[in-house]
Design a protein around this motif. Structure first.
Motif, PDB file in Angstrom:
ATOM      1  N   GLY A 250      75.745  61.875  55.331  1.00 49.89           N
ATOM      2  CA  GLY A 250      76.908  62.484  54.701  1.00 49.89           C
ATOM      3  C   GLY A 250      77.727  61.522  53.870  1.00 49.89           C
ATOM      4  O   GLY A 250      78.856  61.851  53.478  1.00 49.89           O
ATOM      5  N   LYS A 251      77.172  60.331  53.572  1.00 50.52           N
ATOM      6  CA  LYS A 251      77.868  59.359  52.734  1.00 50.52           C
ATOM      7  C   LYS A 251      77.557  59.610  51.265  1.00 50.52           C
ATOM      8  O   LYS A 251      76.419  59.905  50.901  1.00 50.52           O
ATOM      9  N   ILE A 252      78.560  59.504  50.430  1.00 52.13           N
ATOM     10  CA  ILE A 252      78.378  59.705  48.994  1.00 52.13           C
ATOM     11  C   ILE A 252      77.709  58.471  48.406  1.00 52.13           C
ATOM     12  O   ILE A 252      78.201  57.345  48.578  1.00 52.13           O
ATOM     13  N   VAL A 253      76.586  58.659  47.721  1.00 54.33           N
ATOM     14  CA  VAL A 253      75.854  57.533  47.141  1.00 54.33           C
ATOM     15  C   VAL A 253      75.955  57.510  45.618  1.00 54.33           C
ATOM     16  O   VAL A 253      75.707  56.478  44.995  1.00 54.33           O
ATOM     17  N   MET A 254      76.314  58.642  45.012  1.00 55.85           N
ATOM     18  CA  MET A 254      76.429  58.671  43.553  1.00 55.85           C
ATOM     19  C   MET A 254      77.293  59.848  43.128  1.00 55.85           C
ATOM     20  O   MET A 254      77.216  60.929  43.715  1.00 55.85           O
ATOM     21  N   VAL A 255      78.118  59.639  42.112  1.00 58.96           N
ATOM     22  CA  VAL A 255      78.908  60.708  41.503  1.00 58.96           C
ATOM     23  C   VAL A 255      78.863  60.522  39.992  1.00 58.96           C
ATOM     24  O   VAL A 255      78.594  59.430  39.493  1.00 58.96           O
ATOM     25  N   ASN A 256      79.124  61.597  39.263  1.00 54.44           N
ATOM     26  CA  ASN A 256      79.195  61.469  37.814  1.00 54.44           C
ATOM     27  C   ASN A 256      80.656  61.522  37.366  1.00 54.44           C
ATOM     28  O   ASN A 256      81.580  61.688  38.176  1.00 54.44           O
ATOM     29  N   SER A 257      80.861  61.368  36.072  1.00 53.11           N
ATOM     30  CA  SER A 257      82.226  61.306  35.544  1.00 53.11           C
ATOM     31  C   SER A 257      82.978  62.617  35.746  1.00 53.11           C
ATOM     32  O   SER A 257      84.204  62.622  35.905  1.00 53.11           O
ATOM     33  N   GLN A 258      82.256  63.747  35.749  1.00 48.20           N
ATOM     34  CA  GLN A 258      82.917  65.024  35.976  1.00 48.20           C
ATOM     35  C   GLN A 258      83.469  65.119  37.393  1.00 48.20           C
ATOM     36  O   GLN A 258      84.542  65.688  37.616  1.00 48.20           O
ATOM     37  N   ALA A 259      82.745  64.542  38.362  1.00 51.19           N
ATOM     38  CA  ALA A 259      83.242  64.528  39.736  1.00 51.19           C
ATOM     39  C   ALA A 259      84.479  63.642  39.851  1.00 51.19           C
ATOM     40  O   ALA A 259      85.443  63.979  40.554  1.00 51.19           O
ATOM     41  N   VAL A 260      84.451  62.507  39.167  1.00 46.47           N
ATOM     42  CA  VAL A 260      85.616  61.614  39.160  1.00 46.47           C
ATOM     43  C   VAL A 260      86.825  62.348  38.599  1.00 46.47           C
ATOM     44  O   VAL A 260      87.936  62.282  39.139  1.00 46.47           O
ATOM     45  N   LYS A 261      86.618  63.065  37.499  1.00 49.67           N
ATOM     46  CA  LYS A 261      87.701  63.815  36.863  1.00 49.67           C
ATOM     47  C   LYS A 261      88.169  64.961  37.740  1.00 49.67           C
ATOM     48  O   LYS A 261      89.376  65.222  37.855  1.00 49.67           O
ATOM     49  N   MET A 262      87.247  65.652  38.400  1.00 49.61           N
ATOM     50  CA  MET A 262      87.600  66.820  39.198  1.00 49.61           C
ATOM     51  C   MET A 262      88.424  66.446  40.426  1.00 49.61           C
ATOM     52  O   MET A 262      89.430  67.100  40.741  1.00 49.61           O
ATOM     53  N   PHE A 263      88.005  65.386  41.132  1.00 45.52           N
ATOM     54  CA  PHE A 263      88.637  65.059  42.410  1.00 45.52           C
ATOM     55  C   PHE A 263      89.747  64.024  42.302  1.00 45.52           C
ATOM     56  O   PHE A 263      90.478  63.807  43.263  1.00 45.52           O
ATOM     57  N   GLY A 264      89.874  63.360  41.167  1.00 46.38           N
ATOM     58  CA  GLY A 264      90.979  62.434  40.978  1.00 46.38           C
ATOM     59  C   GLY A 264      90.775  61.053  41.553  1.00 46.38           C
ATOM     60  O   GLY A 264      91.692  60.228  41.528  1.00 46.38           O
ATOM     61  N   TYR A 265      89.590  60.766  42.077  1.00 45.18           N
ATOM     62  CA  TYR A 265      89.260  59.427  42.568  1.00 45.18           C
ATOM     63  C   TYR A 265      88.598  58.642  41.444  1.00 45.18           C
ATOM     64  O   TYR A 265      88.105  59.218  40.468  1.00 45.18           O
ATOM     65  N   ASN A 266      88.547  57.314  41.596  1.00 44.66           N
ATOM     66  CA  ASN A 266      87.654  56.562  40.718  1.00 44.66           C
ATOM     67  C   ASN A 266      86.289  56.453  41.392  1.00 44.66           C
ATOM     68  O   ASN A 266      86.129  56.782  42.568  1.00 44.66           O
ATOM     69  N   ARG A 267      85.310  56.004  40.631  1.00 39.69           N
ATOM     70  CA  ARG A 267      83.931  56.012  41.122  1.00 39.69           C
ATOM     71  C   ARG A 267      83.775  55.138  42.369  1.00 39.69           C
ATOM     72  O   ARG A 267      83.034  55.489  43.302  1.00 39.69           O
ATOM     73  N   GLU A 268      84.434  54.005  42.388  1.00 40.91           N
ATOM     74  CA  GLU A 268      84.301  53.095  43.523  1.00 40.91           C
ATOM     75  C   GLU A 268      84.903  53.689  44.789  1.00 40.91           C
ATOM     76  O   GLU A 268      84.409  53.452  45.902  1.00 40.91           O
ATOM     77  N   GLU A 269      85.977  54.455  44.654  1.00 43.57           N
ATOM     78  CA  GLU A 269      86.598  55.075  45.828  1.00 43.57           C
ATOM     79  C   GLU A 269      85.693  56.145  46.440  1.00 43.57           C
ATOM     80  O   GLU A 269      85.667  56.316  47.671  1.00 43.57           O
ATOM     81  N   LEU A 270      84.973  56.868  45.604  1.00 43.04           N
ATOM     82  CA  LEU A 270      84.110  57.931  46.123  1.00 43.04           C
ATOM     83  C   LEU A 270      82.821  57.395  46.721  1.00 43.04           C
ATOM     84  O   LEU A 270      82.366  57.875  47.761  1.00 43.04           O
ATOM     85  N   THR A 271      82.214  56.396  46.079  1.00 44.65           N
ATOM     86  CA  THR A 271      80.932  55.876  46.550  1.00 44.65           C
ATOM     87  C   THR A 271      81.086  55.239  47.926  1.00 44.65           C
ATOM     88  O   THR A 271      81.933  54.370  48.135  1.00 44.65           O
ATOM     89  N   GLY A 272      80.274  55.682  48.853  1.00 44.21           N
ATOM     90  CA  GLY A 272      80.317  55.168  50.218  1.00 44.21           C
ATOM     91  C   GLY A 272      81.237  55.947  51.141  1.00 44.21           C
ATOM     92  O   GLY A 272      81.225  55.738  52.357  1.00 44.21           O
ATOM     93  N   GLN A 273      82.031  56.840  50.592  1.00 39.28           N
ATOM     94  CA  GLN A 273      82.954  57.624  51.407  1.00 39.28           C
ATOM     95  C   GLN A 273      82.237  58.852  51.982  1.00 39.28           C
ATOM     96  O   GLN A 273      81.253  59.334  51.417  1.00 39.28           O
ATOM     97  N   SER A 274      82.720  59.349  53.095  1.00 33.99           N
ATOM     98  CA  SER A 274      82.139  60.548  53.684  1.00 33.99           C
ATOM     99  C   SER A 274      82.459  61.745  52.802  1.00 33.99           C
ATOM    100  O   SER A 274      83.561  61.878  52.260  1.00 33.99           O
ATOM    101  N   VAL A 275      81.486  62.640  52.653  1.00 33.86           N
ATOM    102  CA  VAL A 275      81.687  63.813  51.803  1.00 33.86           C
ATOM    103  C   VAL A 275      82.765  64.731  52.373  1.00 33.86           C
ATOM    104  O   VAL A 275      83.361  65.533  51.642  1.00 33.86           O
TER     105      VAL A 275
END
Length: 593
Positions: free
Chosen positions: A329-354
């Protein structure tokens, strides 16, 4: 006349192109000549046959890059090499023709069946290249050359087998070692490396050179020659294939071949034998196998990396938010649309629990759903038939649709989630629903919504036994208001009554515009006395609203089930009560179909 003119133009163009090719052909002949002289210095079984023949690789690379028009340069170089080494003018021409035909045949076969200049992009094309250019076409030069030497009296018929084998193997290894080196460096001559890659390359090069020097530089005792020490170099070839790609893999092969050839000629290394020719043949066989293996491995890895890069590019350019998670359940990859949608930066999302992207009220059950999908993975929408919500970094929730796609990777099974924010769609659906069930002028429920509300109350009575009331309201004198003040004021009068109904209704009540000047109020769990109080309050509030002209409303009430069991019966009873209150002759109530 036109034909003659066309012939003259073509002849002039051919002459012009031929003149432009002269420097190129001369340069190719010089390079071929120099490489050929170097190779023939190592000839032992016959002055014209050597196990080291890079000219085959040079000729094939030239033909693949420049086309068949460079064959005269190959012919000239081969002729001069043989003329200045041994034999006669006739034998030199025969051998040169064989060398040229070998290159032309290899070029045709590689272009036709192995991808041409792109033969080293895929492993299967590399194997085709090795077979066609390294094994098949090289038989042409070896056969023509050996036959020419034998007919010219420069080779003993008893030695033809050894000479042919030496000739063929030298040409074959020259093709699979030299051609990839030249083509791959021409394809990409730049080294776009960062500092980390440069440091790694330096360590790799030092390691390869040091290992090759130990194996082929005479650092082992001569009694250890039969040990397979040459395989100490294999890890460095694999390293080059994995980390640096096809070009550096071909370079590694050439560098190793140079060191190994020097050591073998000086009697060092595992291939050193009493016969120099036997030593070189053993070395060439090893280098040919290593070249094909390294190039195929590098091509597979490069192709895998290109596929991964194309996948990442496709995910990044997707119009929807894409989130890839692993089995835990760990996030391993996101795209720019996910970054824009959720308001996190890419580094904050990567490795975080979904679960961080799921509202807190739904998080408890999500791991179980996730494990259920992992046990039976298939592409499907998530939560079919249910409303799904996600949460942004700032804590705001929004409705989403999620598509799940399982992906098998070397790191294990992953799940790629395509997430769509459907907030706008939800609002549009709600607006459509509102317009379908609301009166456009007053904003109250329309007749369709009124029927649904009454049906729902009738059904609830069947479950709970609790009655409900219906109040029918008729705005008095609407026609006179329209005639005296205009239809705009008349419409405003209807809205004034609608506002009073909204203000003095409970959340469970339903206020509806029934017809032109008629309204209905449905009061759940209400008896007759309470309904009369509500009707009187509404009439009083409308009369006292302070706007001009003053308004009044007539009302009539009906109670379910005492006054009727259907919508028509209830409204008929309320209508009779309304006109009884008006004190005028009862008019027939029209019920819409």
């Amino acid at each position: 006349m036109c034909g003659a003119l066309l012939y003259e133009v073509e002849r002039t163009m051919f002459r012009s192109r031929s003149l432009k090719d002269v420097p190129l052909l001369a340069a190719l002949a010089v390079v071929y000549f120099a490489a050929g002289k170097l190779g023939l210095k190592l000839a032992s079984v016959n002055a014209s046959a050597t196990a080291i023949w890079p000219c085959t690789g040079i000729a094939l690379a030239a033909l693949l890059i420049l086309g068949y028009r460079v064959w005269p340069g190959i012919l000239a170089g081969a002729f001069l090499v043989n003329l200045t080494t041994a034999g006669t003018l006739t034998t030199s021409i025969g051998i040169a023709i064989g060398n040229t035909l070998e290159g032309v045949a290899a070029c045709y076969l590689v272009n036709r069946f192995a991808g041409g200049q792109r033969a080293f992009q895929r492993a299967r094309d590399i194997f085709k290249f090795a077979f066609l250019a390294g094994m098949v076409s090289t038989t042409v030069s070896a056969t023509v050359g050996v036959t020419t030497l034998a007919l010219g009296g420069f080779a003993d018929w008893a030695m033809l087998g050894a000479i042919w084998t030496t000739w063929w193997l030298g040409d074959a290894v020259g093709a699979v070692v030299v051609t990839p080196f030249l083509l791959l460096w021409r394809e990409n001559p730049r080294l776009n490396w960062n500092r980390k890659q440069i440091v790694e390359f330096a360590f790799w090069f030092v390691g390869l050179f040091f290992t090759a020097w130990i194996v082929f530089g005479g650092r082992f005792h001569s009694g250890q020659k039969n040990y397979p020490l040459e395989y100490f170099c294999v890890p460095f070839l694999i390293w080059a294939a994995f980390r640096f790609g096809r070009r550096q893999g071909a370079t590694a092969i050439c560098a190793l071949a140079a060191v190994a050839t020097w050591g073998t000629l000086h009697g060092f290394g595992p291939f050193s034998r009493e016969s120099q020719n036997t030593s070189l043949l053993l070395l060439q066989l090893f280098m040919g196998i290593m070249a094909i293996t390294t190039l195929a491995l590098a091509a597979e890895i490069s192709q895998h990396k290109r596929a991964g890069e194309r996948f990442r590019l496709a995910v990044e350019s997707a119009p929807n938010a894409m989130v890839m998670i692993d089995r835990q359940g760990k996030i391993v990859m996101v795209n720019s649309q996910a970054v824009k949608m959720f308001g996190y930066n890419r580094e904050e999302l990567t490795g975080q629990s979904v679960e961080a992207l799921i509202p807190e009220r739904f998080r408890g059950g999500h791991p179980e759903h996730r494990m259920g999908f992992s046990s039976s993975p298939r592409a499907r929408p998530m939560g079919a038939g249910r409303d799904l919500y996600a949460v942004r970094k700032d804590g705001s929730e929004f409705p989403v649709e999620i598509g799940l796609n399982p992906i098998d990777t070397e790191e294990g099974p992953l799940v790629l989630s395509a997430i769509v924010d459907i907030s706008e769609r939800k609002r549009a659906d709600e607006e459509i629903q509102r317009l379908a069930t609301r009166d456009p002028l007053t904003g109250l429920a329309n007749y369709r919504r009124l029927r649904d509300a009454l049906d729902a109350e009738i059904n609830r009575f069947g479950r709970t036994g609790k009655s409900f009331a219906v109040i029918l309201l008729d705005l008095d004198g609407l026609k006179k208001i329209n005639d005296a003040y205009g239809h705009l004021t008349g419409s405003r009068a209807l809205c004034r009554l609608a506002a009073i109904l909204r203000l003095h209704s409970r959340g469970i009540d339903t206020a509806a515009r029934y017809g032109g000047d008629e309204f209905v109020l449905v009061l759940p769990e209400t008896e007759s006395k309470e309904a009369e109080q509500v009707a009187n309050r509404i009439s009083r509030r409308l009369h006292e609203d302070g706007e001009h002209p003053p308004l009044s409303v007539s009302t009539g009430t009906a109670i379910f089930p005492q006054d009727g069991l259907t919508l028509e019966e209830l409204l008929g009873a309320a209508d009779r009560a309304l006109y009884k209150q008006k004190g005028s002759q009862k008019k027939k109530l029209r019920i819409p179909g």
